[in-house]
Design an enzyme around this catalytic site. Structure first.
Site, PDB file in Angstrom:
ATOM      1  N   TRP A 273       0.840  -1.216   0.000  1.00 53.01           N
ATOM      2  CA  TRP A 273       0.000   0.000   0.000  1.00 53.01           C
ATOM      3  C   TRP A 273       0.867   1.255   0.000  1.00 53.01           C
ATOM      4  O   TRP A 273       0.538   2.280  -0.592  1.00 53.01           O
ATOM      5  CB  TRP A 273      -0.912   0.035   1.240  1.00 53.01           C
ATOM      6  CG  TRP A 273      -2.261  -0.572   0.996  1.00 53.01           C
ATOM      7  CD1 TRP A 273      -2.668  -1.810   1.381  1.00 53.01           C
ATOM      8  CD2 TRP A 273      -3.381   0.032   0.311  1.00 53.01           C
ATOM      9  NE1 TRP A 273      -3.974  -2.014   0.980  1.00 53.01           N
ATOM     10  CE2 TRP A 273      -4.432  -0.899   0.328  1.00 53.01           C
ATOM     11  CE3 TRP A 273      -3.594   1.272  -0.304  1.00 53.01           C
ATOM     12  CZ2 TRP A 273      -5.668  -0.646  -0.253  1.00 53.01           C
ATOM     13  CZ3 TRP A 273      -4.827   1.527  -0.881  1.00 53.01           C
ATOM     14  CH2 TRP A 273      -5.841   0.583  -0.858  1.00 53.01           C
ATOM     15  N   TRP A 301     -20.033  20.498   1.478  1.00 54.83           N
ATOM     16  CA  TRP A 301     -19.438  20.319   2.815  1.00 54.83           C
ATOM     17  C   TRP A 301     -19.957  21.396   3.749  1.00 54.83           C
ATOM     18  O   TRP A 301     -20.256  22.509   3.306  1.00 54.83           O
ATOM     19  CB  TRP A 301     -17.909  20.443   2.746  1.00 54.83           C
ATOM     20  CG  TRP A 301     -17.223  19.432   1.878  1.00 54.83           C
ATOM     21  CD1 TRP A 301     -16.592  19.682   0.688  1.00 54.83           C
ATOM     22  CD2 TRP A 301     -17.087  18.023   2.121  1.00 54.83           C
ATOM     23  NE1 TRP A 301     -16.065  18.506   0.188  1.00 54.83           N
ATOM     24  CE2 TRP A 301     -16.357  17.476   1.041  1.00 54.83           C
ATOM     25  CE3 TRP A 301     -17.503  17.168   3.141  1.00 54.83           C
ATOM     26  CZ2 TRP A 301     -16.029  16.132   0.947  1.00 54.83           C
ATOM     27  CZ3 TRP A 301     -17.178  15.823   3.054  1.00 54.83           C
ATOM     28  CH2 TRP A 301     -16.459  15.312   1.970  1.00 54.83           C
ATOM     29  N   ASN A 341      -4.686   1.680  12.737  1.00 52.20           N
ATOM     30  CA  ASN A 341      -5.224   1.827  11.372  1.00 52.20           C
ATOM     31  C   ASN A 341      -6.745   1.746  11.306  1.00 52.20           C
ATOM     32  O   ASN A 341      -7.393   2.565  10.663  1.00 52.20           O
ATOM     33  CB  ASN A 341      -4.604   0.773  10.462  1.00 52.20           C
ATOM     34  CG  ASN A 341      -5.162   0.872   9.055  1.00 52.20           C
ATOM     35  OD1 ASN A 341      -5.045   1.926   8.420  1.00 52.20           O
ATOM     36  ND2 ASN A 341      -5.788  -0.189   8.583  1.00 52.20           N
ATOM     37  N   TRP A 359     -12.797  16.332   3.694  1.00 52.88           N
ATOM     38  CA  TRP A 359     -11.701  15.432   4.049  1.00 52.88           C
ATOM     39  C   TRP A 359     -10.357  16.158   4.136  1.00 52.88           C
ATOM     40  O   TRP A 359      -9.460  15.756   4.875  1.00 52.88           O
ATOM     41  CB  TRP A 359     -11.602  14.261   3.068  1.00 52.88           C
ATOM     42  CG  TRP A 359     -11.285  14.636   1.635  1.00 52.88           C
ATOM     43  CD1 TRP A 359     -12.175  14.886   0.640  1.00 52.88           C
ATOM     44  CD2 TRP A 359      -9.982  14.799   1.046  1.00 52.88           C
ATOM     45  NE1 TRP A 359     -11.523  15.203  -0.534  1.00 52.88           N
ATOM     46  CE2 TRP A 359     -10.169  15.155  -0.310  1.00 52.88           C
ATOM     47  CE3 TRP A 359      -8.687  14.693   1.526  1.00 52.88           C
ATOM     48  CZ2 TRP A 359      -9.105  15.406  -1.189  1.00 52.88           C
ATOM     49  CZ3 TRP A 359      -7.625  14.943   0.646  1.00 52.88           C
ATOM     50  CH2 TRP A 359      -7.845  15.292  -0.685  1.00 52.88           C
TER      51      TRP A 359
END
Ligand code: FAD
Length: 465
Positions: A273, A301, A341, A359
């Site tokens: 990853w 948003w 995680n 985000w």
């Protein structure tokens, strides 16, 4: 006297399996190791506060390790191209060796350095911070992969990575050393207040600390698949900041884990990853700032200039949302510079979907507070969670933090990080409001799950439209 070579350290702060160091030593020339604190190159993303704390200690460790070989680390601050040009001119260096990095600002800096170096001095870039150089794993038609799984399968064909190089046993030094700045003058450590106590307790930055973490993972590697999703258990490797700062190479991690034996593929795929994220930022250098799916530019948003929205954002950063698993994660992050995680996924999803906050605000907060803050890995994972990425979860899949907390057995984790709830038993500890068990010192939920879900799905209509 042979012209010296410069060894330009960035986030590759190790001696073992460091191909730029190996090449500099193999040249037979005196080696001048330098680290440049570059906050000045245009568009350079300044390191966050937690990363600066790490950097301070990692540079101290690197200098000590170099001194063990009779060498030392020269420190300079400013624009990388200007500093390297000046240093090369001053020392008459014939080459600058470095490991290649893929953040857009480092790629630009490498180009600028090539143009800036005096005649007769060349920049030599080596690969070594990833399993394979970013961009080198291509599709059948020569294109770049955008999706993780086919990328992983293609990369896997080239594994294992090359056997790691040993640390050099000696480094030739110049007759006179160029001037160095003082690490203390860089003010990388927090003062007034010094919030780094929890980080000092948990981490040992530097190559020795990295090797100790890897050795400690030896016994755990075969249980990784079973335990990695349980925040109450130390089931993962804790190697991320060491890998980010290049204190250990992924090849060294790969080979050590293979030697440990057992079923370790799931762990190795996580290492992939990391490579995947670099491949994404090479294709999309603005990944940390721009939705990869344009349709999401229309998502309404909530606006942080509204004090109520800002209050929700602050509650998230401080771990006071009324959702124990979210609050435990955000407090773990603040105290230690690291978060489990699974909990990163839950807290990120909560900000984006439950609070309907862009985000990018979360990405910036993580950038400032994580000791492993990494432009590729951070932006790829935020865009994955938001559903805005080239490869991502769907926005409409909204994680329920309370059932995630039960499913992944987070009670002990919550007790550790949210002491106000330490006396609660299961199932109340996962959702004290619902069970009428909320102590006065712990906040009410900032928004109910159902209401949040409906608001998020409604906002998503704009994207579909
Ligand atoms: P392990 O589970 O032991 O994995 C081994 C190594 O593989 C890690 O050290 C890391 O280098 C790599 N890795 C594992 N998972 C991922 C992943 N999903 N993406 C990329 N690399 C991975 N990781 C960072 O290193 N820096 C970041 O800035 C970062 N930001 C994140 C933001 C969000 C919203 C999320 C959901 C995840 C983020 N991650 C980031 C990925 C992951 O959470 C951490 O790498 C992992 O928790 C680190 O712990 P570990 O070293 O014990 O990992």
């Amino acid at each position: 006297m042979t012209a010296p070579v410069i060894l330009w350290f960035r986030r590759d702060l190790r001696l073992a399996d460091q191909p730029a160091l190996a090449a500099a030593v193999a040249s037979g020339a005196p080696v001048i190791p330098v680290f440049i604190l570059d906050d000045d190159t245009p568009k350079h993303r300044k390191m966050g506060a937690a990363s600066r704390w790490w950097l301070h200690h990692s540079l101290m460790a690197l200098d000590a390790d170099l001194r063990g070989l009779g060498s030392r680390l020269i420190l300079r601050s400013g624009k990388s191209d200007e500093i390297l040009n000046a240093l090369a001119a001053e020392t008459g260096a014939s080459a600058v060796h470095c490991i290649r990095h893929y953040e857009p600002w480092w790629r630009n800096a490498e180009k600028a350095v090539v143009n800036a170096l005096p005649k007769g001095c060349e920049l030599v870039c080596h690969d070594g911070n990833y399993l394979l150089p970013a961009g080198s794993v291509t599709t059948g038609s020569g294109g770049q992969y955008k999706i993780y799984t086919p990328f992983m399968r293609a990369l896997w064909q080239h594994m294992p990575p090359a056997v790691p190089l040993a640390s050099p046993t000696a480094v030739t030094v110049p007759d006179t050393w160029p001037d160095s700045e003082n690490l203390g003058d860089w003010n990388l450590l927090p003062t007034k207040p010094d919030w780094s106590g929890g980080m000092s307790e948990m981490w040992t930055p530097g190559e020795k600390g990295a090797q100790a973490r890897l050795a400690a993972f030896d016994d755990k590697a075969q249980y990784y698949d079973e335990k990695r999703n349980l925040p109450s258990v130390e089931g993962s490797s804790f190697l991320s900041p060491h890998l980010h700062f290049g204190e250990i190479s992924p090849a060294a991690c790969w080979h050590a884990t293979m030697r440990a034996g057992g079923s370790v593929d799931v762990f190795l795929k996580e290492l992939v990853w990391r490579d995947y994220a670099q491949n994404v930022i090479v294709q999309f250098p603005e990944y940390g700032a721009k939705n990869a799916r344009d349709a999401f530019d229309k998502l309404p948003w909530r606006d942080l200039s509204d004090p109520a929205v800002m209050a929700d954002f602050v509650a998230w950063t401080k771990g006071r949302t009324g959702y124990p698993i979210v609050d435990a994660g955000m407090r773990q992050l603040w105290a230690t510079g690291w978060m489990h995680n699974r909990v990163r996924m839950i807290t990120a999803s909560f900000l984006i979907k439950h609070l309907l906050i862009d985000w990018r605000e979360g990405e910036k907060w993580f950038w400032d507070t994580l000791v492993d803050a990494d432009y590729g890995s951070n932006s790829v994972n935020w865009q994955w969670t938001a559903g805005t990425g080239v490869d991502s979860n769907m926005f409409v899949r909204i994680m329920a933090p309370l059932s995630q907390s039960e499913k992944f057995d987070a009670a002990r984790y919550i007790r550790e990080w949210v002491p106000e709830l330490a006396e609660l038993q299961e199932p109340a500890i996962h959702d004290p409001d619902e069970f009428g068990a909320r102590p006065k010192s712990y906040p009410r939920k900032v928004i109910g799950h159902k209401a949040a879900r409906e608001r998020a799905l409604k906002a998503h209509e704009a994207v579909k439209g």
